[in-house]
Design a protein around this motif. Structure first.
Motif, mmCIF file in Angstrom:
data_model
loop_
_atom_site.group_PDB
_atom_site.id
_atom_site.type_symbol
_atom_site.label_atom_id
_atom_site.label_comp_id
_atom_site.label_asym_id
_atom_site.label_seq_id
_atom_site.Cartn_x
_atom_site.Cartn_y
_atom_site.Cartn_z
ATOM 1 N N PRO A 259 41.691 29.887 47.392
ATOM 2 C CA PRO A 259 41.651 28.464 47.755
ATOM 3 C C PRO A 259 40.786 28.203 48.983
ATOM 4 O O PRO A 259 40.245 27.100 49.137
ATOM 5 C CB PRO A 259 43.127 28.123 48.028
ATOM 6 N N VAL A 260 40.624 29.209 49.838
ATOM 7 C CA VAL A 260 39.759 29.051 51.020
ATOM 8 C C VAL A 260 38.307 28.954 50.552
ATOM 9 O O VAL A 260 37.547 28.071 50.991
ATOM 10 C CB VAL A 260 39.943 30.242 51.998
ATOM 11 N N PHE A 261 37.926 29.852 49.654
ATOM 12 C CA PHE A 261 36.559 29.826 49.120
ATOM 13 C C PHE A 261 36.276 28.494 48.428
ATOM 14 O O PHE A 261 35.235 27.874 48.644
ATOM 15 C CB PHE A 261 36.365 30.982 48.124
ATOM 16 N N LEU A 262 37.232 28.071 47.581
ATOM 17 C CA LEU A 262 37.018 26.831 46.821
ATOM 18 C C LEU A 262 36.995 25.619 47.730
ATOM 19 O O LEU A 262 36.161 24.723 47.585
ATOM 20 C CB LEU A 262 38.132 26.655 45.784
ATOM 21 N N ALA A 263 37.925 25.586 48.676
ATOM 22 C CA ALA A 263 38.030 24.417 49.556
ATOM 23 C C ALA A 263 36.774 24.258 50.408
ATOM 24 O O ALA A 263 36.283 23.144 50.616
ATOM 25 C CB ALA A 263 39.264 24.540 50.459
ATOM 26 N N LEU A 264 36.247 25.391 50.888
ATOM 27 C CA LEU A 264 35.134 25.314 51.851
ATOM 28 C C LEU A 264 33.781 25.595 51.214
ATOM 29 O O LEU A 264 32.749 25.464 51.882
ATOM 30 C CB LEU A 264 35.385 26.291 53.007
ATOM 31 N N GLY A 265 33.764 25.999 49.963
ATOM 32 C CA GLY A 265 32.487 26.300 49.298
ATOM 33 C C GLY A 265 31.825 27.539 49.887
ATOM 34 O O GLY A 265 30.603 27.606 50.008
ATOM 35 N N LEU A 266 32.649 28.547 50.251
ATOM 36 C CA LEU A 266 32.086 29.769 50.848
ATOM 37 C C LEU A 266 31.387 30.602 49.781
ATOM 38 O O LEU A 266 31.737 30.538 48.596
ATOM 39 C CB LEU A 266 33.197 30.605 51.488
ATOM 40 N N THR A 267 30.408 31.390 50.226
ATOM 41 C CA THR A 267 29.735 32.306 49.295
ATOM 42 C C THR A 267 29.778 33.719 49.881
ATOM 43 O O THR A 267 30.784 34.389 49.793
ATOM 44 C CB THR A 267 28.289 31.852 49.009
ATOM 45 N N ALA A 268 28.684 34.133 50.525
ATOM 46 C CA ALA A 268 28.648 35.514 51.039
ATOM 47 C C ALA A 268 28.795 35.527 52.554
ATOM 48 O O ALA A 268 28.151 34.732 53.242
ATOM 49 C CB ALA A 268 27.330 36.164 50.646
#
Ligand SMILES: NC(=O)c1ccc[n+]([C@@H]2O[C@H](COP(=O)([O-])OP(=O)(O)OC[C@H]3O[C@@H](n4cnc5c(N)ncnc54)[C@H](O)[C@@H]3O)[C@@H](O)[C@H]2O)c1
Length: 448
Positions: A259-268
């Protein structure tokens, strides 16, 4: 693939380039499905989590489980699934299953982690859609290959991080997207529960008799040969061992960081550094802290974002780090996102909570309904809708998690990650861990 140390970096670079170029001439396996036509699914690794995977996917009236593959023939493994699907063909070796490729359209991969890519990649080469358990792979290089293969062959893919589709995680992601806590300054994520597998410090001496029902050589698959020891590896307890797993971070990272990746749009991430006790080449650490630095996104307050991961029994971020009131009890596992206008705690798995409590006392959280993580994959394979954890998304998430486990094995070093070139340019030792040696005769055929 017995890569020499000196050639490993060049190999990664060349293969990455080949995969990228090949994607341009990708074949499409998509076709038009009849309204009542059923997706023929082969399930590989049918007990443990695999049992849940094929059972929940088969809840779709448009799915038929046509083949079962498991290295253990006993009543708890292949036997139990064969009773449930008496018409399904049975295999103990996935390579024999794949010789009958005309018999099925899609594959579920729910084996221990070291066999995910070696099974999923040839399946994708055969044009099969894939549902693969988390973490997507055992090495960073494999995760990149999975993403490239799904793209090249235009297949429908889904990683088994099913909590993503739960209303709690979906609601948390929406709160951040709606700007309720403002742009995010910092993230702390943790899994402070005890590891549920048999913990070990080193490989035991001796061997136990291999049960008659177990194809031990097939269970080992790409991993180096080792003697069978009762209970230590098969089933479930393989999680303690580096040859098969990535420890607690590998086990939970793809859930809790999702959910952190999805919420913030993180990649690498750009850098990764870990604090952890020293470990040998056999087992995983029982406690770690991993610091990742990400490039900022439209949802982060700064040009970079710091994310810290904690695992180990009772290992949680301190109040000085998470900024919540000292008396606030944190969930056993989850994340806190510290935003410009407030903080969001995302428990694993329960509804998110906003802080400061007084500020959000009158705020009504709008619950986002769950979706079906399993049947949505089957539907998408038949051309209806899309999956939410395709390998295009799950690949980079898994790469990040596995980079953390490379940092754990190179504790104290700040590792720079060049995602485009698939290298860790400032550490040869860490760079070598992006891939691994494969057992002779079991070398995977990479795409490209
Ligand atoms: N998404 C989740 O919440 C969740 C939960 C648990 C496990 N998992 C994941 O599911 C996978 C399986 O974990 P588990 O706990 O069920 O493990 P397990 O050891 O209990 O079960 C694995 C199953 O695969 C079979 N198997 C092993 N090697 C095989 C091979 N080469 N070919 C065919 N069958 C093989 C085993 O006999 C067994 O039936 C792992 O990747 C794990 O990380 C995910």
């Amino acid at each position: 693939m017995a890569l020499q140390r000196s050639s490993r970096r060049r190999f990664l670079h060349n293969t990455l380039a080949a995969g990228g170029a090949a994607a341009l001439t990708a074949l499409s396996w998509s076709r038009v499905w009849g309204a009542n036509e059923r997706l023929r699914v082969a399930s590989v690794g049918v007990a443990g989590k695999g049992w849940e995977d094929h059972t929940l996917i088969a809840e779709s009236p448009y799915v038929e489980i046509v083949a079962l593959c498991d290295v253990d023939d006993d009543a708890e493994h292949l036997g139990k699934a064969a009773e449930k699907y008496p018409q399904a063909k049975r295999y103990s070796d996935f390579r024999r299953l794949f010789e009958q490729a005309r018999d099925f359209d899609a594959v579920i991969v729910s084996t221990p982690d070291h066999m995910h890519a070696p099974i999923a990649l040839p399946a994708m080469k055969l044009g099969k859609h894939v549902f693969c358990q988390k973490p997507l792979t055992h090495t960073v290089f494999e995760a990149r290959q999975m993403r490239l293969a799904a793209d090249k062959y235009r297949l429908v893919t889904q990683m088994g991080n099913q909590i993503q589709s739960h209303q709690a995680y979906r609601t948390a992601v929406k709160l951040v997207h709606d700007g309720v806590i403002g742009r995010v300054e910092e993230v702390h994520s943790w899994q402070s529960g005890s590891m549920r597998w048999i913990l070990a410090d080193d490989r035991p001496a001796g061997a136990d008799p291999i049960p008659q029902t177990l194809h031990w050589d097939d269970w080992l698959g790409v991993a180096p040969q080792r003697p069978y020891k009762k209970l230590l590896y098969h089933s479930f307890n393989w999680r303690a061992w580096q040859d098969f797993s990535n420890g607690q971070l590998g086990d939970f990272g793809c859930h809790i960081l999702d959910p952190v990746f999805l919420a913030l749009g993180l990649t690498a991430p750009t850098t990764v550094r870990a604090e952890a006790p020293a470990i040998n080449r056999e087992v995983w650490t029982k406690r770690s802290t991993v610091h990742c630095q990400f490039p900022g996104t439209e949802r982060t307050a700064g040009k970079t974002l710091a994310l810290t991961w904690y695992d180990g029994k009772g290992h949680l971020p301190l109040p000085e780090a998470h900024g919540l009131p000292k008396e606030q009890k944190l969930p056993q596992a989850g994340s806190v996102l510290i935003g410009e206008k407030g903080s969001l705690v995302i428990p694993h798995v329960a509804m998110p909570k906003l802080f400061p409590k007084e500020k959000f006392a009158d705020f009504k959280i709008e619950v986002v309904p769950a979706v079906n993580h399993y049947t949505s994959w089957a539907d998408a394979c038949r051309g209806e809708g899309k999956t939410t954890s395709s390998f295009a998304y799950a690949g980079p998430l898994t790469e990040t998690v596995l980079l953390g486990t490379i940092a754990i094995r190179n504790r104290g070093e700040t590792l720079r990650w060049d995602s485009t070139r698939l290298t860790i340019p400032n550490s040869t030792a860490a760079n070598d861990l992006l891939t691994k040696r494969y057992r002779k005769g079991w070398e995977p055929s990479w795409i490209g």
